[in-house]
Enzyme design. Structure first.
Site, PDB file in Angstrom:
ATOM      1  N   GLY A  34       9.032 -65.675  34.661  1.00 29.20           N
ATOM      2  CA  GLY A  34      10.183 -64.846  35.008  1.00 29.20           C
ATOM      3  C   GLY A  34      11.278 -65.714  35.598  1.00 29.20           C
ATOM      4  O   GLY A  34      11.085 -66.906  35.857  1.00 29.20           O
ATOM      5  N   LEU A  35      12.426 -65.124  35.802  1.00 25.09           N
ATOM      6  CA  LEU A  35      13.567 -65.844  36.356  1.00 25.09           C
ATOM      7  C   LEU A  35      13.293 -66.341  37.775  1.00 25.09           C
ATOM      8  O   LEU A  35      12.429 -65.791  38.477  1.00 25.09           O
ATOM      9  CB  LEU A  35      14.799 -64.937  36.382  1.00 25.09           C
ATOM     10  CG  LEU A  35      15.392 -64.516  35.037  1.00 25.09           C
ATOM     11  CD1 LEU A  35      16.476 -63.457  35.261  1.00 25.09           C
ATOM     12  CD2 LEU A  35      15.968 -65.723  34.294  1.00 25.09           C
ATOM     13  N   SER A  36      14.023 -67.358  38.188  1.00 25.95           N
ATOM     14  CA  SER A  36      13.967 -67.792  39.581  1.00 25.95           C
ATOM     15  C   SER A  36      14.384 -66.625  40.474  1.00 25.95           C
ATOM     16  O   SER A  36      15.378 -65.952  40.208  1.00 25.95           O
ATOM     17  CB  SER A  36      14.942 -68.963  39.791  1.00 25.95           C
ATOM     18  OG  SER A  36      14.951 -69.369  41.137  1.00 25.95           O
ATOM     19  N   SER A  38      12.554 -63.887  40.824  1.00 22.32           N
ATOM     20  CA  SER A  38      11.968 -62.627  40.346  1.00 22.32           C
ATOM     21  C   SER A  38      10.779 -62.194  41.192  1.00 22.32           C
ATOM     22  O   SER A  38      10.433 -61.015  41.237  1.00 22.32           O
ATOM     23  CB  SER A  38      11.546 -62.752  38.876  1.00 22.32           C
ATOM     24  OG  SER A  38      10.529 -63.738  38.728  1.00 22.32           O
ATOM     25  N   SER A  41       6.256 -66.505  42.544  1.00 25.76           N
ATOM     26  CA  SER A  41       5.484 -67.237  43.548  1.00 25.76           C
ATOM     27  C   SER A  41       4.978 -66.307  44.645  1.00 25.76           C
ATOM     28  O   SER A  41       3.820 -66.400  45.065  1.00 25.76           O
ATOM     29  CB  SER A  41       6.335 -68.355  44.165  1.00 25.76           C
ATOM     30  OG  SER A  41       6.621 -69.345  43.199  1.00 25.76           O
ATOM     31  N   SER A 108       9.013 -71.166  33.191  1.00 22.25           N
ATOM     32  CA  SER A 108       8.564 -71.361  31.800  1.00 22.25           C
ATOM     33  C   SER A 108       9.414 -70.539  30.831  1.00 22.25           C
ATOM     34  O   SER A 108       8.935 -69.564  30.258  1.00 22.25           O
ATOM     35  CB  SER A 108       7.075 -71.044  31.652  1.00 22.25           C
ATOM     36  OG  SER A 108       6.701 -69.825  32.232  1.00 22.25           O
TER      37      SER A 108
END
Length: 199
Positions: A34-36, A38, A41, A108
């Site tokens: 997913g996008l930074s 999102s 982590s 990714s």
């Protein structure tokens, strides 16, 4: 492609199945994409904590953490991003063989790269988890201040701004982090693992 032809795979007498039986559960890659911003982590940390509390064997690979060591020679060009994911895929494959639930949190952005990792393991050993959030939401969160830098032109090749993100087409799990809390997201994933008899 192998750089050397003078190597031979050395089989172990202890199999993946032996390790899974010892641990009492299957092993698989839980691939968060997913996008930074999102929530990849954050959700992966919470999930690992929940699985560990249940006595399950896990290890978590995070995008930034891996770049401190294994991938510290890679940048963010399309070629380096592909090599980054290739290496993570190979490490994750080894961890699945070791009998672990391997949680990976990486933007990714390219479908082909994620599909290459999927092909490294058995059909049921790759669980793609798309942490879906709008670009607007991610920019509002901006936990590392990276979107602001990208908008100012201080960072180039930033996913979602001036570099593409290719949404998954076959994700096993979709987490809408615009709507779901961290706790609810973890519950969705654990419910999937129970339904599919991983745990």
């Amino acid at each position: 492609m192998l750089a050397s032809t003078n190597i031979v795979w050395h089989e172990s007498e202890v199999t993946k199945e032996n390790r899974q039986e010892q641990k009492g559960h299957k092993s698989a890659i839980l691939w968060f994409t997913g996008l930074s911003g999102s929530g990849k982590s954050t959700i992966s940390v919470a999930l690992e904590t929940a699985l560990f509390a249940q006595g399950l064997h896990t290890y978590r690979l995070d995008g930034d953490n891996v770049r401190y060591g294994l991938n510290n020679n890679l940048g963010f060009s399309p070629e380096d991003r592909t090599e980054n994911i290739r290496r993570i895929g190979e490490v994750s494959k080894l961890m699945v063989d070791a009998g672990l639930f391997t949680l990976t949190a990486f933007i990714s952005p390219y479908l082909a790269d994620r599909d290459q990792v999927r092909k490294l393991v058995e059909v049921d050993e790759f669980i793609e988890i798309y942490v879906k959030a709008s670009l607007e939401t991610c920019e509002q969160r901006d936990p590392k201040g990276l979107y602001k830098k990208a908008r100012l032109g201080e960072i180039t090749g930033f996913t979602g701004i001036d570099a593409p993100y290719e949404e998954p087409t076959q994700a096993e799990i979709i987490i809408d982090s615009n709507e779901l809390s961290i706790e609810a997201s973890v519950e969705v994933i654990i419910a999937y693992l129970k339904k599919k008899q991983y745990i």
